[in-house]
Design an enzyme around this catalytic site. Sequence first.
Site, short mmCIF file in Angstrom:
data_model
loop_
_atom_site.label_atom_id
_atom_site.label_comp_id
_atom_site.label_asym_id
_atom_site.label_seq_id
_atom_site.Cartn_x
_atom_site.Cartn_y
_atom_site.Cartn_z
N GLU A 193 30.23 21.21 69.03
CA GLU A 193 30.73 20.26 67.79
C GLU A 193 29.85 19.57 67.13
OE1 GLU A 193 34.65 18.87 68.75
OE2 GLU A 193 35.52 20.98 69.14
N GLU A 315 36.60 27.45 72.45
CA GLU A 315 37.59 26.60 72.53
C GLU A 315 38.79 26.79 71.64
OE1 GLU A 315 36.88 22.13 72.44
OE2 GLU A 315 35.09 22.32 72.92
#
Length: 509
Positions: A193, A315
Amino acid sequence: MKRGIILALFALCLSGYGQAQVAVRIADTASKQVISKNLYGQFAEHLGSCIYGGLWVGKDSPIPNTNGYRTDVLEALKKLKVPVMRWPGGCFADEYHWMDGIGDPNKRPKMVNNWWGGAVENNSFGTHEFLNLCEMLGCEPYISGNVGSGTVEELNKWVEYMTSAGDSPMANLRRQNGREKPWKVKFLGVGNESWGCGGNMRPEYYADLYRRYATYCRDYDGNRLYKIASGASDYDYNWTEVLMKQIGDRMNGISLHYYTVTGWSGSKGSATTFTPNDYYWTVNKCSEIEGVIQKHLAIMDKYDAQKKVGLLVDEWGTWWDTEPNGTPLYQQNTMRDAMVAALTLNIFNRYSDRVKMANIAQVVNVLQSMILTKDSKMVLTPTYHVFEMYNVHQDARYIPLTVEVGKVKTASGAEIPAVSASASKDAAGNINITMANIDLDKSQEVTIALPFAAKSASGRILTSKNITDYNSYDNAEVVKPTPFQKIKLGKGTVTFTLPAKSIVAVTLR
Protein backbone atom coordinates in the site's frame (compact mmCIF):
# COMPACT_ATOMS: atom_id res chain seq x y z
CA MET A 1 -67.16 -20.63 -10.76
CA LYS A 2 -65.51 -17.58 -9.31
CA ARG A 3 -64.55 -19.56 -6.20
CA GLY A 4 -62.90 -22.22 -8.43
CA ILE A 5 -60.88 -19.60 -10.32
CA ILE A 6 -59.75 -17.99 -7.08
CA LEU A 7 -58.66 -21.37 -5.66
CA ALA A 8 -56.82 -22.22 -8.88
CA LEU A 9 -54.94 -18.90 -8.85
CA PHE A 10 -54.14 -19.38 -5.17
CA ALA A 11 -52.74 -22.85 -5.88
CA LEU A 12 -50.69 -21.46 -8.77
CA CYS A 13 -49.21 -18.80 -6.52
CA LEU A 14 -48.36 -21.37 -3.88
CA SER A 15 -46.65 -23.66 -6.40
CA GLY A 16 -44.15 -20.96 -7.31
CA TYR A 17 -43.77 -19.40 -3.87
CA GLY A 18 -40.25 -19.43 -2.49
CA GLN A 19 -38.71 -21.08 -5.57
CA ALA A 20 -36.98 -19.91 -8.71
CA GLN A 21 -35.44 -21.62 -11.71
CA VAL A 22 -31.72 -21.72 -12.52
CA ALA A 23 -30.38 -23.16 -15.77
CA VAL A 24 -26.68 -23.98 -15.86
CA ARG A 25 -24.88 -25.25 -18.94
CA ILE A 26 -21.44 -26.84 -19.18
CA ALA A 27 -20.56 -26.71 -22.86
CA ASP A 28 -16.90 -27.73 -22.70
CA THR A 29 -14.72 -29.49 -20.14
CA ALA A 30 -11.47 -29.27 -22.13
CA SER A 31 -10.39 -25.81 -20.95
CA LYS A 32 -6.64 -25.26 -20.54
CA GLN A 33 -7.11 -22.44 -18.02
CA VAL A 34 -5.86 -23.48 -14.58
CA ILE A 35 -7.27 -22.16 -11.31
CA SER A 36 -4.08 -21.53 -9.36
CA LYS A 37 -4.18 -22.98 -5.88
CA ASN A 38 -2.75 -19.65 -4.73
CA LEU A 39 -6.17 -18.02 -5.19
CA TYR A 40 -6.97 -19.71 -1.86
CA GLY A 41 -4.11 -18.02 -0.01
CA GLN A 42 -4.01 -16.64 3.52
CA PHE A 43 -2.62 -13.50 5.15
CA ALA A 44 -1.02 -13.22 8.60
CA GLU A 45 -0.18 -9.74 9.85
CA HIS A 46 1.17 -8.57 13.18
CA LEU A 47 -1.97 -6.97 14.49
CA GLY A 48 -4.47 -7.85 17.16
CA SER A 49 -4.03 -11.47 18.16
CA CYS A 50 -3.37 -12.90 14.71
CA ILE A 51 0.23 -13.84 15.44
CA TYR A 52 0.57 -13.79 19.23
CA GLY A 53 -2.17 -15.93 20.72
CA GLY A 54 -3.44 -16.96 17.29
CA LEU A 55 -0.64 -18.71 15.44
CA TRP A 56 2.06 -18.48 18.09
CA VAL A 57 2.00 -18.99 21.87
CA GLY A 58 5.63 -19.94 22.50
CA LYS A 59 7.12 -23.22 23.61
CA ASP A 60 6.52 -22.55 27.31
CA SER A 61 2.81 -21.81 26.96
CA PRO A 62 0.27 -23.95 28.87
CA ILE A 63 -1.76 -23.93 25.65
CA PRO A 64 -0.95 -27.15 23.73
CA ASN A 65 1.64 -26.26 21.12
CA THR A 66 4.05 -27.75 18.64
CA ASN A 67 7.38 -25.95 19.03
CA GLY A 68 5.50 -22.78 19.97
CA TYR A 69 2.75 -22.98 17.33
CA ARG A 70 -0.77 -23.61 18.60
CA THR A 71 -1.39 -27.28 17.83
CA ASP A 72 -5.14 -26.85 17.28
CA VAL A 73 -4.64 -23.99 14.82
CA LEU A 74 -1.82 -25.84 13.06
CA GLU A 75 -3.95 -28.94 12.51
CA ALA A 76 -6.94 -26.88 11.32
CA LEU A 77 -4.80 -25.07 8.75
CA LYS A 78 -3.38 -28.35 7.46
CA LYS A 79 -6.92 -29.55 6.74
CA LEU A 80 -7.54 -26.31 4.86
CA LYS A 81 -4.66 -27.06 2.43
CA VAL A 82 -3.29 -23.52 2.67
CA PRO A 83 -1.26 -22.95 -0.53
CA VAL A 84 0.46 -19.64 0.31
CA MET A 85 0.65 -17.29 3.30
CA ARG A 86 1.55 -13.60 3.25
CA TRP A 87 3.56 -12.05 6.12
CA PRO A 88 4.41 -9.78 8.04
CA GLY A 89 1.90 -7.26 6.64
CA GLY A 90 0.04 -5.19 5.63
CA CYS A 91 0.85 -1.79 7.02
CA PHE A 92 3.02 -3.48 9.64
CA ALA A 93 5.46 -4.61 6.93
CA ASP A 94 6.69 -1.11 6.20
CA GLU A 95 7.74 -0.58 9.81
CA TYR A 96 9.15 -4.07 10.33
CA HIS A 97 12.92 -4.48 10.44
CA TRP A 98 13.65 -8.14 9.99
CA MET A 99 16.93 -8.27 11.92
CA ASP A 100 14.99 -7.50 15.12
CA GLY A 101 13.26 -10.86 14.70
CA ILE A 102 16.20 -13.27 14.41
CA GLY A 103 18.63 -14.84 16.88
CA ASP A 104 18.01 -15.77 20.50
CA PRO A 105 14.33 -14.97 21.22
CA ASN A 106 15.26 -13.81 24.71
CA LYS A 107 17.61 -11.18 23.30
CA ARG A 108 15.44 -9.81 20.52
CA PRO A 109 14.51 -6.14 20.97
CA LYS A 110 10.91 -5.25 21.65
CA MET A 111 8.97 -2.98 19.33
CA VAL A 112 5.82 -0.88 19.45
CA ASN A 113 3.26 -1.77 16.82
CA ASN A 114 2.29 1.76 15.85
CA TRP A 115 -0.34 0.81 13.31
CA TRP A 116 -2.55 -1.41 15.41
CA GLY A 117 -3.18 -0.29 18.97
CA GLY A 118 0.35 0.55 20.11
CA ALA A 119 0.91 -3.00 21.38
CA VAL A 120 4.42 -3.91 22.47
CA GLU A 121 5.74 -7.00 20.69
CA ASN A 122 8.75 -9.04 21.77
CA ASN A 123 9.65 -10.19 18.24
CA SER A 124 9.60 -13.85 19.32
CA PHE A 125 7.84 -14.58 16.02
CA GLY A 126 10.20 -13.63 13.22
CA THR A 127 11.71 -14.89 9.98
CA HIS A 128 12.59 -18.39 11.22
CA GLU A 129 9.25 -18.87 12.93
CA PHE A 130 7.28 -17.81 9.87
CA LEU A 131 9.26 -19.77 7.30
CA ASN A 132 9.30 -22.87 9.49
CA LEU A 133 5.52 -22.56 9.84
CA CYS A 134 5.17 -22.50 6.06
CA GLU A 135 7.27 -25.65 5.82
CA MET A 136 5.09 -27.36 8.41
CA LEU A 137 1.95 -26.40 6.48
CA GLY A 138 3.46 -27.24 3.11
CA CYS A 139 2.66 -23.76 1.77
CA GLU A 140 4.61 -21.11 -0.09
CA PRO A 141 5.79 -18.11 1.94
CA TYR A 142 4.95 -14.66 0.60
CA ILE A 143 7.28 -12.08 2.17
CA SER A 144 6.12 -8.46 2.19
CA GLY A 145 9.24 -6.28 2.18
CA ASN A 146 9.78 -2.96 3.94
CA VAL A 147 10.01 -0.16 1.38
CA GLY A 148 8.27 2.58 3.37
CA SER A 149 10.80 2.91 6.21
CA GLY A 150 13.43 0.40 5.12
CA THR A 151 16.36 0.54 2.75
CA VAL A 152 17.41 -1.27 -0.40
CA GLU A 153 20.30 -2.79 1.53
CA GLU A 154 17.98 -4.10 4.26
CA LEU A 155 15.70 -5.88 1.80
CA ASN A 156 18.63 -7.17 -0.22
CA LYS A 157 20.18 -8.72 2.88
CA TRP A 158 16.88 -10.25 3.98
CA VAL A 159 16.57 -12.07 0.64
CA GLU A 160 20.17 -13.25 0.98
CA TYR A 161 19.60 -14.38 4.58
CA MET A 162 16.57 -16.47 3.62
CA THR A 163 17.65 -17.95 0.29
CA SER A 164 21.44 -18.01 -0.13
CA ALA A 165 23.34 -21.28 0.23
CA GLY A 166 26.72 -19.66 -0.28
CA ASP A 167 29.56 -18.62 2.00
CA SER A 168 28.15 -15.13 2.37
CA PRO A 169 27.68 -12.90 5.43
CA MET A 170 23.90 -13.23 5.61
CA ALA A 171 23.87 -16.96 4.85
CA ASN A 172 26.43 -17.50 7.59
CA LEU A 173 24.38 -15.40 10.00
CA ARG A 174 21.42 -17.65 9.26
CA ARG A 175 23.56 -20.69 10.03
CA GLN A 176 24.64 -19.14 13.32
CA ASN A 177 20.95 -18.79 14.16
CA GLY A 178 20.33 -22.49 13.66
CA ARG A 179 19.29 -22.92 10.03
CA GLU A 180 21.88 -24.54 7.77
CA LYS A 181 19.93 -24.87 4.53
CA PRO A 182 18.24 -21.85 2.96
CA TRP A 183 14.49 -21.72 2.61
CA LYS A 184 12.70 -21.57 -0.70
CA VAL A 185 11.00 -18.19 -0.93
CA LYS A 186 9.18 -17.56 -4.18
CA PHE A 187 6.91 -14.58 -3.56
CA LEU A 188 8.34 -11.18 -2.61
CA GLY A 189 6.22 -8.07 -2.23
CA VAL A 190 8.17 -4.87 -2.85
CA GLY A 191 6.33 -2.70 -0.33
CA ASN A 192 2.66 -2.62 0.68
CA GLU A 193 0.00 0.00 0.00
CA SER A 194 2.67 2.45 -1.04
CA TRP A 195 -0.12 4.88 -1.93
CA GLY A 196 -1.11 4.96 1.77
CA CYS A 197 0.38 3.49 4.94
CA GLY A 198 3.42 2.30 2.99
CA GLY A 199 4.67 5.83 2.35
CA ASN A 200 1.86 7.97 0.84
CA MET A 201 3.68 7.89 -2.48
CA ARG A 202 2.67 8.99 -5.94
CA PRO A 203 2.56 6.14 -8.48
CA GLU A 204 5.33 7.72 -10.55
CA TYR A 205 7.63 7.88 -7.53
CA TYR A 206 6.81 4.36 -6.41
CA ALA A 207 7.42 2.98 -9.93
CA ASP A 208 10.98 4.30 -9.88
CA LEU A 209 11.46 3.07 -6.32
CA TYR A 210 10.24 -0.40 -7.26
CA ARG A 211 12.73 -0.63 -10.11
CA ARG A 212 15.55 0.24 -7.73
CA TYR A 213 14.53 -2.16 -4.95
CA ALA A 214 13.74 -5.02 -7.31
CA THR A 215 17.16 -4.73 -8.93
CA TYR A 216 18.89 -5.64 -5.68
CA CYS A 217 16.50 -8.45 -4.70
CA ARG A 218 18.52 -11.19 -6.33
CA ASP A 219 17.98 -14.84 -7.09
CA TYR A 220 20.32 -17.05 -5.08
CA ASP A 221 21.27 -20.69 -5.63
CA GLY A 222 18.27 -21.87 -7.61
CA ASN A 223 15.70 -19.77 -5.75
CA ARG A 224 13.65 -17.70 -8.19
CA LEU A 225 11.78 -14.69 -6.86
CA TYR A 226 8.34 -13.75 -8.13
CA LYS A 227 8.47 -9.99 -7.53
CA ILE A 228 5.20 -8.24 -6.77
CA ALA A 229 4.68 -4.49 -7.05
CA SER A 230 2.50 -2.68 -4.55
CA GLY A 231 -0.64 -2.15 -6.59
CA ALA A 232 -3.85 -0.20 -6.37
CA SER A 233 -6.64 0.13 -3.86
CA ASP A 234 -10.09 -0.67 -5.22
CA TYR A 235 -10.95 1.86 -7.91
CA ASP A 236 -7.57 3.59 -8.38
CA TYR A 237 -7.09 2.66 -12.02
CA ASN A 238 -4.50 5.38 -12.58
CA TRP A 239 -2.12 3.61 -10.17
CA THR A 240 -2.28 0.47 -12.29
CA GLU A 241 -1.89 2.49 -15.49
CA VAL A 242 1.29 4.20 -14.27
CA LEU A 243 2.89 1.01 -12.94
CA MET A 244 2.14 -0.99 -16.07
CA LYS A 245 3.57 1.80 -18.20
CA GLN A 246 6.69 2.53 -16.13
CA ILE A 247 7.52 -0.89 -14.69
CA GLY A 248 6.01 -3.32 -17.17
CA ASP A 249 7.41 -6.84 -17.11
CA ARG A 250 10.13 -5.89 -14.63
CA MET A 251 7.48 -7.05 -12.17
CA ASN A 252 6.03 -10.55 -12.17
CA GLY A 253 2.84 -9.43 -10.48
CA ILE A 254 0.94 -6.39 -9.30
CA SER A 255 -1.29 -6.38 -6.23
CA LEU A 256 -4.84 -5.16 -5.71
CA HIS A 257 -6.63 -4.57 -2.40
CA TYR A 258 -10.41 -4.72 -2.10
CA TYR A 259 -12.41 -4.81 1.12
CA THR A 260 -16.13 -5.24 1.57
CA VAL A 261 -16.55 -2.36 4.00
CA THR A 262 -19.23 0.28 4.52
CA GLY A 263 -16.72 3.10 4.92
CA TRP A 264 -13.30 3.97 6.24
CA SER A 265 -14.43 6.44 8.89
CA GLY A 266 -16.88 5.95 11.74
CA SER A 267 -18.81 2.76 12.34
CA LYS A 268 -18.51 -0.06 9.84
CA GLY A 269 -21.42 -1.92 11.38
CA SER A 270 -21.69 -4.95 13.58
CA ALA A 271 -20.36 -8.31 12.43
CA THR A 272 -23.35 -10.14 13.90
CA THR A 273 -26.25 -7.70 14.22
CA PHE A 274 -27.54 -6.56 10.85
CA THR A 275 -30.72 -6.35 8.78
CA PRO A 276 -31.62 -8.08 5.50
CA ASN A 277 -30.95 -4.75 3.76
CA ASP A 278 -27.49 -4.65 5.35
CA TYR A 279 -26.88 -8.17 4.12
CA TYR A 280 -27.88 -7.40 0.54
CA TRP A 281 -25.75 -4.24 0.59
CA THR A 282 -22.80 -6.41 1.61
CA VAL A 283 -23.42 -8.94 -1.13
CA ASN A 284 -23.68 -6.16 -3.71
CA LYS A 285 -20.47 -4.50 -2.52
CA CYS A 286 -18.70 -7.84 -2.58
CA SER A 287 -19.91 -8.56 -6.12
CA GLU A 288 -18.53 -5.22 -7.35
CA ILE A 289 -15.04 -6.69 -7.19
CA GLU A 290 -15.72 -8.35 -10.54
CA GLY A 291 -16.11 -5.00 -12.30
CA VAL A 292 -13.04 -3.67 -10.49
CA ILE A 293 -10.98 -6.65 -11.64
CA GLN A 294 -12.23 -6.26 -15.21
CA LYS A 295 -11.13 -2.61 -15.37
CA HIS A 296 -7.68 -3.28 -13.90
CA LEU A 297 -7.22 -6.22 -16.29
CA ALA A 298 -8.18 -4.06 -19.27
CA ILE A 299 -5.36 -1.68 -18.35
CA MET A 300 -2.93 -4.53 -17.86
CA ASP A 301 -3.88 -6.08 -21.20
CA LYS A 302 -3.14 -2.77 -22.95
CA TYR A 303 0.51 -2.99 -21.90
CA ASP A 304 0.84 -6.76 -21.54
CA ALA A 305 -1.26 -8.58 -24.11
CA GLN A 306 0.59 -11.83 -23.45
CA LYS A 307 -0.44 -11.72 -19.78
CA LYS A 308 3.04 -12.13 -18.36
CA VAL A 309 2.22 -9.98 -15.32
CA GLY A 310 -0.20 -11.53 -12.85
CA LEU A 311 -2.84 -9.71 -10.80
CA LEU A 312 -2.71 -10.62 -7.11
CA VAL A 313 -5.61 -9.65 -4.85
CA ASP A 314 -3.44 -10.04 -1.78
CA GLU A 315 -5.87 -8.35 0.63
CA TRP A 316 -9.63 -8.88 0.49
CA GLY A 317 -12.56 -9.69 2.74
CA THR A 318 -15.15 -8.12 5.02
CA TRP A 319 -14.34 -5.41 7.56
CA TRP A 320 -16.70 -4.78 10.48
CA ASP A 321 -16.39 -3.03 13.81
CA THR A 322 -14.10 -4.64 16.38
CA GLU A 323 -16.03 -6.81 18.83
CA PRO A 324 -16.66 -5.22 22.26
CA ASN A 325 -13.63 -5.88 24.50
CA GLY A 326 -11.85 -7.48 21.57
CA THR A 327 -8.28 -6.96 20.39
CA PRO A 328 -7.84 -4.66 17.36
CA LEU A 329 -9.77 -5.81 14.29
CA TYR A 330 -11.18 -8.89 16.04
CA GLN A 331 -14.60 -9.61 14.57
CA GLN A 332 -17.03 -12.50 14.57
CA ASN A 333 -17.87 -14.32 11.37
CA THR A 334 -21.42 -15.22 10.25
CA MET A 335 -23.13 -16.88 7.30
CA ARG A 336 -23.01 -13.43 5.68
CA ASP A 337 -19.21 -13.62 5.68
CA ALA A 338 -19.35 -17.16 4.31
CA MET A 339 -21.48 -15.86 1.44
CA VAL A 340 -18.92 -13.12 0.69
CA ALA A 341 -16.18 -15.75 0.61
CA ALA A 342 -18.12 -18.03 -1.73
CA LEU A 343 -19.10 -15.25 -4.16
CA THR A 344 -15.58 -13.82 -4.24
CA LEU A 345 -13.87 -17.16 -4.81
CA ASN A 346 -16.28 -17.95 -7.65
CA ILE A 347 -15.28 -14.64 -9.25
CA PHE A 348 -11.55 -15.29 -8.79
CA ASN A 349 -11.95 -18.70 -10.43
CA ARG A 350 -13.47 -17.09 -13.52
CA TYR A 351 -10.54 -14.70 -13.97
CA SER A 352 -7.81 -17.20 -13.15
CA ASP A 353 -6.13 -16.70 -16.52
CA ARG A 354 -4.74 -13.44 -15.08
CA VAL A 355 -5.59 -13.42 -11.37
CA LYS A 356 -2.84 -15.64 -9.97
CA MET A 357 -3.10 -15.19 -6.21
CA ALA A 358 -5.48 -13.94 -3.56
CA ASN A 359 -4.96 -13.63 0.21
CA ILE A 360 -7.97 -13.19 2.45
CA ALA A 361 -7.52 -10.91 5.45
CA GLN A 362 -6.80 -12.69 7.74
CA VAL A 363 -5.99 -16.18 8.89
CA VAL A 364 -6.66 -15.99 12.67
CA ASN A 365 -8.59 -13.55 14.91
CA VAL A 366 -8.50 -10.58 12.52
CA LEU A 367 -11.16 -9.37 10.06
CA GLN A 368 -12.64 -12.21 7.98
CA SER A 369 -10.64 -14.94 9.65
CA MET A 370 -10.62 -18.69 9.25
CA ILE A 371 -10.16 -19.33 12.95
CA LEU A 372 -10.94 -17.59 16.25
CA THR A 373 -9.03 -18.28 19.46
CA LYS A 374 -9.42 -17.22 23.07
CA ASP A 375 -6.92 -18.58 25.58
CA SER A 376 -7.03 -22.36 25.04
CA LYS A 377 -10.30 -22.31 23.06
CA MET A 378 -10.55 -22.41 19.27
CA VAL A 379 -13.47 -22.20 16.86
CA LEU A 380 -13.69 -22.59 13.08
CA THR A 381 -15.62 -19.85 11.31
CA PRO A 382 -18.17 -20.19 8.49
CA THR A 383 -15.53 -18.72 6.18
CA TYR A 384 -13.15 -21.55 7.12
CA HIS A 385 -15.74 -24.03 5.95
CA VAL A 386 -16.15 -22.26 2.60
CA PHE A 387 -12.40 -22.43 1.98
CA GLU A 388 -12.36 -26.10 2.91
CA MET A 389 -15.31 -26.89 0.61
CA TYR A 390 -13.80 -24.89 -2.25
CA ASN A 391 -10.26 -26.29 -2.09
CA VAL A 392 -11.28 -28.86 -4.72
CA HIS A 393 -10.66 -26.08 -7.26
CA GLN A 394 -6.98 -25.72 -6.37
CA ASP A 395 -4.83 -26.25 -9.49
CA ALA A 396 -7.82 -27.73 -11.34
CA ARG A 397 -8.85 -26.91 -14.90
CA TYR A 398 -11.36 -24.07 -15.04
CA ILE A 399 -14.68 -24.94 -16.72
CA PRO A 400 -16.74 -22.04 -18.13
CA LEU A 401 -20.40 -22.03 -17.13
CA THR A 402 -23.45 -20.42 -18.66
CA VAL A 403 -25.86 -19.51 -15.85
CA GLU A 404 -29.39 -18.25 -16.46
CA VAL A 405 -30.86 -16.99 -13.19
CA GLY A 406 -33.13 -14.29 -11.85
CA LYS A 407 -31.92 -11.36 -9.80
CA VAL A 408 -32.42 -10.14 -6.27
CA LYS A 409 -33.27 -6.45 -5.97
CA THR A 410 -31.70 -4.61 -3.04
CA ALA A 411 -33.09 -1.65 -1.10
CA SER A 412 -30.75 0.66 -3.03
CA GLY A 413 -32.18 -0.55 -6.32
CA ALA A 414 -29.17 -2.65 -7.29
CA GLU A 415 -29.93 -6.02 -8.86
CA ILE A 416 -27.71 -9.01 -8.10
CA PRO A 417 -27.85 -12.46 -9.70
CA ALA A 418 -29.44 -14.78 -7.15
CA VAL A 419 -26.91 -17.55 -7.76
CA SER A 420 -23.15 -17.48 -8.20
CA ALA A 421 -21.31 -20.51 -9.54
CA SER A 422 -17.97 -21.81 -10.76
CA ALA A 423 -16.69 -25.19 -11.92
CA SER A 424 -13.46 -27.06 -12.51
CA LYS A 425 -12.09 -30.45 -13.53
CA ASP A 426 -9.57 -32.02 -11.17
CA ALA A 427 -6.65 -34.35 -11.95
CA ALA A 428 -8.85 -37.42 -11.41
CA GLY A 429 -11.35 -36.20 -14.01
CA ASN A 430 -14.05 -35.24 -11.52
CA ILE A 431 -16.16 -32.14 -12.18
CA ASN A 432 -16.50 -29.91 -9.12
CA ILE A 433 -19.20 -27.25 -9.06
CA THR A 434 -19.58 -24.65 -6.30
CA MET A 435 -22.75 -22.58 -6.05
CA ALA A 436 -24.12 -19.95 -3.68
CA ASN A 437 -27.73 -18.82 -3.41
CA ILE A 438 -27.73 -15.30 -1.97
CA ASP A 439 -31.52 -15.08 -1.69
CA LEU A 440 -32.60 -15.05 1.96
CA ASP A 441 -36.07 -16.42 1.19
CA LYS A 442 -36.26 -18.32 -2.09
CA SER A 443 -34.78 -21.67 -2.93
CA GLN A 444 -33.50 -22.25 -6.47
CA GLU A 445 -34.41 -25.21 -8.67
CA VAL A 446 -31.14 -25.92 -10.46
CA THR A 447 -30.80 -27.84 -13.71
CA ILE A 448 -27.29 -28.41 -15.04
CA ALA A 449 -26.88 -29.51 -18.65
CA LEU A 450 -23.79 -31.66 -19.16
CA PRO A 451 -21.86 -32.69 -22.29
CA PHE A 452 -21.53 -36.16 -20.76
CA ALA A 453 -23.51 -38.58 -18.60
CA ALA A 454 -22.41 -38.41 -14.97
CA LYS A 455 -22.13 -41.80 -13.26
CA SER A 456 -22.48 -40.50 -9.72
CA ALA A 457 -22.85 -37.29 -7.74
CA SER A 458 -22.11 -36.23 -4.19
CA GLY A 459 -22.16 -32.92 -2.38
CA ARG A 460 -22.03 -30.87 0.78
CA ILE A 461 -24.01 -27.84 1.87
CA LEU A 462 -23.26 -24.93 4.18
CA THR A 463 -26.29 -23.07 5.52
CA SER A 464 -28.01 -22.09 8.74
CA LYS A 465 -31.38 -20.99 10.04
CA ASN A 466 -30.39 -17.32 10.11
CA ILE A 467 -27.94 -15.34 8.00
CA THR A 468 -26.69 -13.83 11.29
CA ASP A 469 -25.71 -17.23 12.74
CA TYR A 470 -22.11 -17.83 13.77
CA ASN A 471 -19.94 -20.29 15.68
CA SER A 472 -19.03 -19.38 19.25
CA TYR A 473 -16.76 -20.94 21.85
CA ASP A 474 -19.85 -22.25 23.63
CA ASN A 475 -21.54 -23.50 20.47
CA ALA A 476 -18.91 -24.17 17.84
CA GLU A 477 -20.99 -26.06 15.25
CA VAL A 478 -23.96 -23.84 14.52
CA VAL A 479 -22.65 -23.34 10.98
CA LYS A 480 -20.88 -26.33 9.47
CA PRO A 481 -21.02 -28.38 6.25
CA THR A 482 -23.38 -31.32 6.06
CA PRO A 483 -23.99 -33.91 3.32
CA PHE A 484 -26.06 -32.68 0.37
CA GLN A 485 -27.80 -35.76 -0.91
CA LYS A 486 -30.83 -34.74 -2.97
CA ILE A 487 -29.00 -34.66 -6.30
CA LYS A 488 -30.77 -36.30 -9.24
CA LEU A 489 -28.91 -37.59 -12.28
CA GLY A 490 -30.61 -37.67 -15.66
CA LYS A 491 -29.41 -38.30 -19.18
CA GLY A 492 -26.94 -35.45 -19.54
CA THR A 493 -28.48 -33.46 -16.70
CA VAL A 494 -28.13 -32.91 -12.96
CA THR A 495 -30.94 -31.39 -10.92
CA PHE A 496 -31.25 -30.33 -7.30
CA THR A 497 -32.81 -27.70 -5.07
CA LEU A 498 -30.44 -25.03 -3.79
CA PRO A 499 -31.97 -23.78 -0.52
CA ALA A 500 -32.15 -20.10 0.39
CA LYS A 501 -28.94 -18.59 1.84
CA SER A 502 -26.89 -21.68 1.12
CA ILE A 503 -23.54 -22.66 -0.38
CA VAL A 504 -23.17 -26.03 -2.07
CA ALA A 505 -20.23 -28.00 -3.47
CA VAL A 506 -21.16 -30.81 -5.88
CA THR A 507 -18.79 -33.41 -7.33
CA LEU A 508 -19.74 -35.28 -10.51
CA ARG A 509 -17.91 -38.45 -11.48
